[in-house]
Design an enzyme around this catalytic site. Structure first.
Site, short mmCIF file in Angstrom:
data_model
loop_
_atom_site.label_atom_id
_atom_site.label_comp_id
_atom_site.label_asym_id
_atom_site.label_seq_id
_atom_site.Cartn_x
_atom_site.Cartn_y
_atom_site.Cartn_z
N ASP A 217 98.46 85.40 -123.19
CA ASP A 217 99.19 85.11 -124.15
C ASP A 217 100.16 83.45 -124.27
OD1 ASP A 217 98.94 84.95 -127.02
OD2 ASP A 217 100.33 86.75 -126.99
N SER A 241 98.86 84.96 -133.36
CA SER A 241 97.67 85.30 -133.01
C SER A 241 96.76 86.11 -134.51
CB SER A 241 97.93 85.49 -131.87
OG SER A 241 99.12 84.64 -130.73
N GLN A 291 90.86 82.77 -128.02
CA GLN A 291 92.01 83.81 -129.00
C GLN A 291 91.61 82.37 -130.37
OE1 GLN A 291 96.58 82.36 -128.83
NE2 GLN A 291 96.24 84.69 -128.06
#
Length: 302
Positions: A217, A241, A291
């Site tokens: 991430d 996110s 993502q």
């Protein structure tokens, strides 16, 4: 909700987890298929880092699976995490099949969901193999470490945030083309970094997956900001996110250097889509990541 003892438990846990991410992944079993992880420590003290809760959810799922490794996970971030209290993880044993096992994990704080994660686990099988080659880029030797760059820019941060800005973090990162976070210029979305974690040495394959999930991430959402000359530090953009997906392809030894190659094929509608490929230093593709993130324009107050 959380009583005073649980709050103190979370704060006490932070002393070790800033430097030792392995401790952060060691979720505590409360009951059958019910686990608790600390919300503090890791990347930020403002809110729980997305990779933090993804990795702990994967760790909780692994506690209910035997002799199989995760090959894919898919997560939705629902609410911001509160780092002052623990996170409770409820695992649903969706399926135990002959070759594949499926788990669904719900992460809870204040009685509400902050993340939903589904993960699939597979027995070891042989099969045809190929992967795209690793990009030919400069190696990690000689590149500035993230902490060094932050020390050089600490005077540009408001004094009340400086301690958190430069505090030790568990993942060593070296970017190939770091941008100026305070005065960014439009840059290609394609970007690369090297990362590793010394404390990953000797850890189990399951823990290697959790640690890499945490690290996956990092910097990824920034890929969609780069072409527009945007950063979190500059302001003018609200980011978060929205979801996170990851596929594990090969064994991971995260104490060794890995190349994270990222790009952003699309931004629009207040969102940015980002992709990542993670290679061992020897050039083997070990994981892929995708993502989508919020990147909403924020108007300055009048």
């Amino acid at each position: 909700s959380c009583d005073g003892r649980a709050v103190q438990w979370a704060r006490d846990a932070m002393t070790d987890t800033v430097e030792d991410l392995v401790a952060l992944m060691d979720v505590e079993q409360l009951e059958l298929d019910l686990f608790r992880g600390t919300g503090s420590g890791g990347e930020t003290s403002v809110r729980i880092f997305g990779g933090h809760v993804v990795a702990q959810a994967l760790s909780a799922a692994y506690r209910t699976v035997k002799n199989r490794l995760c090959h894919s996970l898919h997560a939705y971030f629902i609410r911001p995490g509160d780092p002052s209290i623990p996170v409770v993880y409820s695992v649903d044993r969706a399926r135990d099949g002959g070759s594949f096992t499926t788990r669904r994990v719900i992460a809870l704080q204040h009685g509400k969901q902050i993340l939903n994660l589904s993960a699939s686990f597979q027995i070891t099988e042989a099969g045809w193999q190929h992967h795209h080659p690793m990009p030919q880029v400069t190696g990690p030797e000689g590149l500035d470490e993230r902490r060094t760059l932050r020390q050089q820019n600490v005077d540009r941060i408001p004094e009340q945030y400086r301690k958190d800005y430069v505090r030790p973090r568990p993942i060593e990162i070296r970017e190939l083309a770091p941008i100026d976070h305070f005065n960014p210029q439009p840059a290609p979305d394609l970007n690369h970094l090297w990362f590793r974690m010394h404390h990953a040495a000797g850890q189990s394959p399951q823990m290697q997956h959790c640690l890499l999930a945490y690290a996956s991430d990092m910097n990824l959402l920034g890929s969609s900001l780069r072409p527009h000359g945007l950063t979190w530090f500059k302001g003018g953009v609200m980011t978060a996110s929205l979801d996170h997906a990851m596929w594990f392809h090969a064994p991971v030894q995260f104490d060794q250097w890995h190349l994270y190659t990222m790009d952003s094929p699309f931004t629009g509608g207040g969102r940015g889509f980002n992709r990542g490929a993670i290679y061992s230093q020897e050039g083997r593709l070990v994981a892929s990541v995708a993502q989508e993130g919020l990147m909403r324009p924020v108007r300055a107050p009048h």
